[in-house]
Enzyme design. Structure first.
Site, short mmCIF file in Angstrom:
data_model
loop_
_atom_site.label_atom_id
_atom_site.label_comp_id
_atom_site.label_asym_id
_atom_site.label_seq_id
_atom_site.Cartn_x
_atom_site.Cartn_y
_atom_site.Cartn_z
CB THR A 198 5.46 0.41 -4.74
OG1 THR A 198 4.40 0.65 -3.80
CG2 THR A 198 6.80 0.53 -4.03
CG HIS A 203 0.67 -3.96 3.57
ND1 HIS A 203 1.01 -3.53 4.83
CD2 HIS A 203 0.10 -2.88 2.95
CE1 HIS A 203 0.66 -2.26 4.99
NE2 HIS A 203 0.11 -1.85 3.86
CG HIS A 206 2.44 -4.90 -1.94
ND1 HIS A 206 1.79 -4.54 -0.78
CD2 HIS A 206 1.79 -4.28 -2.96
CE1 HIS A 206 0.80 -3.71 -1.09
NE2 HIS A 206 0.76 -3.55 -2.39
NE ARG A 292 -8.58 -4.53 -10.47
CZ ARG A 292 -9.29 -3.47 -10.12
NH1 ARG A 292 -8.69 -2.49 -9.44
NH2 ARG A 292 -10.56 -3.36 -10.43
#
Length: 573
Positions: A198, A203, A206, A292
Site C-alpha cells: 500500500t 481504513h 483494507h 484493483r
C-alpha cells in the site's frame, strides 16, 4: 519456513561483504564518487539488502534489454522492472567512468559512502522503447515523464559491493531488511504470510480485505507499505505509518506485522505488480494481495485509465509458477449497512444497499472537518489523519501581491495583515518587497536572474510558513510570469496560494509617487527599474485583480477576505 527468495539465493550484499568492510571503506575514499539521487538511493538500498534478488547491482545493457523486451535477465530469471543507474555525459567525463573502472556510490544526504560499483558498461538506453514496453508509452505517465525529463541520458551497469546501510532516523524499528524479516517470521513461527502492498492510509475496508485474505489461506499478514518514493500528491509516509500503527491493534491478536519498504515506485501497473511480488517473495512472503488497479497512476488528462482495473492481476497470474508466490486477487470491498459488513464487489447481490466514501469525498471531509463515519474508518485512524490534515480554517495559506512600485500593494498588504491579525486563529507573516530585499537579498541586484532568485527566496520562506499553518502576505513587484508561477508551485505543495494582481496603472503609480523614485529612474539615476527600463509582465489569470486607481485599499482588502472565506480558510466553528 519462509518462502525461498527469487532466484533461489537471497543476495544480501551487506552480509556477504561484511568481512571486507574496512578494505572497501578505505578504497571508497580513493575512488571517484557518484552522488546518488533519492530514487537511486531507494534502488541501491534494496539491491544491497537483497530486496531485488537476484540482482547484485544495477543492470548492464544486456540485462536491461532483456527486461525491457522480455521481462528476463540474461540468466533466465523473471524480472519486470529495469533497475538502472542513470548518469550524465558530464559525470562520465569528469569521473572517468568506463568499463572495468570502480566508483563509489555516495549518499547525497550525509556524504556517506554506501557501496562500490565495478562498471560493466556505460550505454545509451532506448528510452522510447523503455517507455512503451515497460509503462505503456503514454507521455503523461509519471514514470515516462521521469524517464524523459529527469533521468540522465546514459545508464551505467555493474555489480556493487556493500559498505554501509543507509541511515534512517524515522521508524527504525520497522525498517526490516529481507533477512531480518525472514528471521522475524521464523521467531513468530509463521510459515504462511500474506503480504499487503500500500501507498495510502488504510481504513476499515483494507483491514477487512487483509483479514479475509489471511483467513482464506490460513496465514498471517505482513502490512508492507512503501515509504520511499510514491505518486506525487500522495499522503506523506510519516502520516501513513502512524495510521498503520493505529490500525494494527484492530487485527485479531498476533495476526499482523508491520514492516516498511524503502521502494521508489514507478506506478507501472502490470509490470510493477510482478516486481512487487518478487520483492515480497524476497522478504519471505508466501502470498501477495493484488487488488484493483494495482500500482496504477490513475487517469491521464483525457480521463483515460493508464491500465485496466485488473491488468495487474492478469500479469501476475500469467507468471504465477515462476514467481513462486501465490497471488491473492481481491475485488474492491463494499460496505453493506444493513448487515454492517464489508464484502468483495463480486459477492454483492443486485439491489443490496451499499455505502461508499470516495478518496475525493474523504479529502473533502478532512478539509472541512465534516464527520467521517466509523463504518468507513476507525476513530484512531481518523484522529491521525486530522492531526496531519487539519480542516481548511486551520491550514496555512499565502496571498501573493504583485504590481508596479507604488501601485498600492504595500498598503493593501499592511491592511490585510491588520485584518487577519484582528480575526486571530493563526499567525500572520508579512513579507514586503523592501523588507525582503534588505534582510534576505541584500547582495542581489535587479538583473532578470537576481529578480528571479529574490522571488525564489520569498517563495521558500512563504512555503515554510504556510506549511506551519501561518497566513503569509507577500508583496514583491515580481515582474516576471515564470517567477510567479514557480513561486506558486513551491507554495502550493503546503497550502493555498492566491495571486493578487494590484493592477494600478504605471501612469497612476508614477503620478502618485511622493518619494520621487520614478523621477530618479527616468533621469537614469536608478537602472533596471520596472516600468521604466525593465518590463512588467501582467498576470494572465490572477485569482483576483484590483485597481487602486478606481477602488480603495479597504475595498481591496475586503475582496481578498471574501476570496479566502469562499475557500473556507477563515471559517470558524
Amino acid at each position: 519456513m519462509a518462502n525461498p527468495p527469487h532466484g533461489g539465493v537471497l543476495k544480501d550484499l551487506l552480509a556477504r561483504d561484511a568481512s571486507k568492510h574496512k578494505e572497501l571503506e578505505q578504497e571508497a575514499e580513493q575512488l571517484p564518487a557518484i552522488v546518488l539521487t533519492e530514487r537511486q538511493l531507494c534502488d541501491l538500498e534494496l539491491i544491497i539488502s537483497g530486496g531485488f534478488s537476484p540482482l547484485e547491482g544495477f543492470m548492464n545493457e544486456k540485462d536491461y534489454n532483456g527486461v525491457v523486451e522480455n521481462l528476463r535477465l540474461t540468466d533466465g530469471n523473471l524480472f519486470s522492472m529495469p533497475i538502472c543507474l542513470d548518469i550524465s555525459q558530464t559525470a562520465i567525463d569528469d569521473l572517468g567512468l568506463k568499463p572495468g573502472a570502480r566508483a563509489t556510490l555516495r549518499d547525497f544526504r550525509d556524504d556517506r559512502n554506501l557501496a562500490i560499483i565495478t562498471i560493466d558498461d556505460v550505454y545509451k538506453p532506448n528510452k522510447p522503447k523503455e517507455a512503451k514496453e515497460v509503462f505503456g508509452g503514454d507521455e503523461e505517465h509519471p514514470a515516462v515523464k521521469y524517464l524523459y525529463k529527469t533521468a540522465q541520458e546514459y545508464y551505467l551497469g555493474g555489480k556493487v559491493e556493500a559498505i554501509s546501510r543507509l541511515n534512517h532516523y524515522d521508524y527504525v524499528a520497522l525498517r526490516y531488511t529481507p533477512a531480518e524479516l525472514r528471521t522475524h517470521f521464523d521467531k513468530l513461527g509463521w510459515s504462511r504470510v500474506v503480504a499487503f502492498q500500500t501507498r495510502n492510509p488504510m481504513h476499515r475496508a483494507h483491514r477487512e480485505l487483509t483479514v479475509r485474505a489471511a483467513r482464506s489461506r490460513q496465514a498471517n499478514v505482513l502490512i508492507h507499505p512503501v515509504v520511499g518514493l510514491t505518486k506525487p500528491g500522495d499522503i506523506d509516509h510519516f502520516t501513513r505509518v502512524r495510521v498503520y500503527q493505529a490500525l494494527l491493534p484492530r487485527y485479531p491478536n498476533g495476526m499482523a506485522v508491520l514492516g516498511l519498504l524503502p521502494l521508489a515506485m514507478r506506478m507501472g501497473g502490470p509490470r510493477e505488480a510482478i516486481w512487487h511480488a518478487i520483492i515480497r517473495k524476497n522478504h519471505g512472503a508466501t502470498h501477495f494481495i493484488v487488488g484493483r488497479d494495482h500500482a496504477g497512476p490513475g487517469k491521464n488528462s483525457k480521463g483515460v485509465d493508464f491500465y485496466g482495473p485488473y491488468d495487474a492481476q492478469y500479469a501476475v497470474e500469467k507468471y504465477r509458477t515462476e514467481l513462486g508466490i501465490e497471488v491473492v486477487p481481491f475485488q474492491q470491498m463494499i460496505y453493506l449497512p444493513d448487515s454492517d459488513e464489508y464484502k468483495p464487489d463480486d459477492e454483492v447481490k443486485d439491489g443490496v444497499r451499499t455505502l461508499n466514501i470516495s478518496g475525493t469525498e474523504l479529502r473533502s471531509r478532512l478539509r472541512t472537518g465534516k464527520d467521517i463515519p466509523e463504518w468507513f474508518s476507525y476513530p484512531e485512524v481518523v484522529r491521525v489523519l486530522r492531526e496531519s490534515h487539519p480542516p481548511k480554517y486551520k491550514q496555512g495559506f499565502t496571498v501573493f501581491l504583485t504590481g508596479y512600485h507604488n501601485s498600492g500593494k504595500e498598503a493593501v498588504a499592511r491592511a490585510l495583515d491588520v485584518t487577519l491579525n484582528q480575526q486571530g486563529g493563526r499567525s500572520v507573516s508579512l513579507l514586503l518587497g523592501e523588507t525582503v530585499r534588505s534582510e534576505l537579498s541584500s547582495e542581489l541586484g535587479f538583473s532578470h536572474a537576481d529578480r528571479s532568485k529574490n522571488i525564489q527566496r520569498i517563495a521558500f520562506v512563504a512555503a515554510e510558513l504556510t506549511k506551519a499553518g501561518a497566513a503569509v502576505i507577500a508583496a514583491p513587484i515580481a515582474p516576471f510570469h515564470h517567477s510567479r508561477q514557480s513561486a506558486g508551485e513551491t507554495i502550493s505543495q503546503y497550502g493555498s496560494f492566491y495571486l493578487v494582481h494590484i493592477a494600478t496603472s504605471l501612469q497612476y503609480s508614477e503620478k502618485t509617487d511622493k518619494k520621487g523614485i520614478y523621477t530618479k529612474a527616468r533621469n537614469g539615476e536608478i537602472k533596471g527599474f520596472t516600468g521604466v527600463d525593465d518590463p512588467y509582465e501582467e498576470p494572465e489569470k490572477p485569482d483576483l485583480k484590483v485597481d487602486l486607481e478606481t477602488t480603495t485599499v479597504r475595498s481591496a482588502v475586503h475582496q481578498i477576505v471574501l476570496l479566502l472565506e469562499s475557500d473556507g480558510l477563515l471559517e470558524r466553528f
